[in-house]
Design a protein around this motif. Structure first.
Motif, short mmCIF file in Angstrom:
data_model
loop_
_atom_site.label_atom_id
_atom_site.label_comp_id
_atom_site.label_asym_id
_atom_site.label_seq_id
_atom_site.Cartn_x
_atom_site.Cartn_y
_atom_site.Cartn_z
N HIS A 53 3.04 -1.37 -4.07
CA HIS A 53 3.56 0.03 -4.34
C HIS A 53 3.77 0.08 -5.81
CE1 HIS A 53 5.09 4.13 -3.78
NE2 HIS A 53 6.15 3.87 -3.64
N LEU A 54 2.80 0.60 -6.47
CA LEU A 54 2.79 0.74 -7.85
C LEU A 54 3.24 2.13 -8.53
CD1 LEU A 54 -0.69 -1.39 -8.74
CD2 LEU A 54 1.63 -2.00 -8.97
N SER A 55 3.01 2.90 -7.89
CA SER A 55 3.19 4.51 -8.41
C SER A 55 3.50 5.29 -7.37
CB SER A 55 1.68 5.04 -8.91
OG SER A 55 1.55 6.16 -9.36
N PHE A 56 3.92 6.64 -7.86
CA PHE A 56 4.00 7.63 -6.59
C PHE A 56 2.79 8.19 -6.15
CE2 PHE A 56 3.08 12.45 -6.97
CZ PHE A 56 3.86 12.97 -5.88
N TYR A 57 1.53 7.98 -7.00
CA TYR A 57 0.27 8.19 -6.35
C TYR A 57 -0.03 7.65 -5.38
CZ TYR A 57 0.59 11.85 -10.49
OH TYR A 57 1.05 12.61 -11.16
N ASP A 58 0.50 6.33 -5.11
CA ASP A 58 -0.02 5.64 -3.97
C ASP A 58 -0.10 6.27 -2.74
OD1 ASP A 58 -0.24 3.38 -5.71
OD2 ASP A 58 1.77 2.66 -5.09
N SER A 59 0.92 7.37 -2.40
CA SER A 59 1.00 8.16 -1.43
C SER A 59 0.07 9.39 -1.28
CB SER A 59 2.37 8.72 -1.20
OG SER A 59 3.28 7.39 -0.78
N VAL A 60 -0.61 9.28 -2.64
CA VAL A 60 -1.69 10.49 -2.66
C VAL A 60 -3.04 9.97 -2.36
CG1 VAL A 60 -2.81 11.88 -4.40
CG2 VAL A 60 -0.42 11.82 -4.12
N VAL A 61 -3.28 8.66 -3.12
CA VAL A 61 -4.51 7.98 -2.86
C VAL A 61 -4.92 7.52 -1.48
CG1 VAL A 61 -5.92 6.06 -3.43
CG2 VAL A 61 -4.54 7.30 -5.16
#
Length: 199
Positions: free
Chosen positions: A34-42
């Motif tokens: 988990h590196l970023s909020f955007y992980d759950s977007v990608v």
């Protein structure tokens, strides 16, 4: 969603490896770094089936675009807090798996601020052992630079079939460490022996 997948692919040209490891149907846990909020977007944009994530309730309370995204991807709002809140979140995840769906989880508990891979929390193993479902490890790189132009790589590993008893702390720890070892192999991240502080 198909249009968003196409636009995402054309703009970012993500490198996706091992997608065949994600079963097309049936209950499965997808566990990633988990590196970023955007992980759950990608992840919802590269996996060809719906992946349900738990998302902080605050994401549903501020920002129309953010709220729309989490509702559109089927994310479930949860409030962070003490033991009862964590237990409620795990019960929600069990309901998702009982319905034969894919559930996404970040065993580190919160995103890494320094890019290292922190010790996994044992909720992921409790879920896998209780539900009796496989865990597909996944590693994301490049998402920390989003929403700017970034080189994104998503690597899926072979499914893991955890063994042991959900009620045994040693079994949960061993299974969680196995999952984190697989994620580390895929990501190449430096390991950290302690838990990441919840943000």
């Amino acid at each position: 969603m198909p249009l968003l997948r196409l636009l995402f692919s054309l703009w970012y040209r993500p490198r996706v490896e091992g997608l065949h490891h994600v079963p097309r149907g049936g209950a499965v846990i997808i566990a990633g770094n988990h590196l970023s909020f955007y992980d759950s977007v990608v992840l919802p944009l590269v996996v060809p089936r719906r992946v349900v994530f738990l998302a902080k309730a605050e994401y549903f309370e501020r920002g129309r675009l953010r709220r729309w995204w989490f509702r559109a991807t089927g994310a479930v709002p949860v409030r962070r807090g003490d033991g009862p809140a964590a237990r409620s979140a795990l019960d929600t995840a069990l309901d998702v798996l009982a319905g034969g769906r894919a559930f996404g989880i970040y065993p580190e508990g919160t995103r890494s601020r320094d890019g290292r891979l922190y010790r996994g929390r044992t909720g992921v193993a409790w879920l896998a052992l209780t539900a009796g479902v496989p865990v597909v490890p996944v590693a994301l790189t490049g998402t920390g630079a989003l929403p700017g132009r970034a080189r994104i790589t998503v690597r899926f590993g072979a499914p893991l079939h955890c063994t042991g008893l959900a009620g045994d702390a040693r079994d949960r720890r061993a299974a969680t460490d196995e999952i984190m070892d697989a994620i580390a192999t895929l990501s190449g991240q430096e390991r950290v022996a302690h838990y990441n502080a919840v943000q």
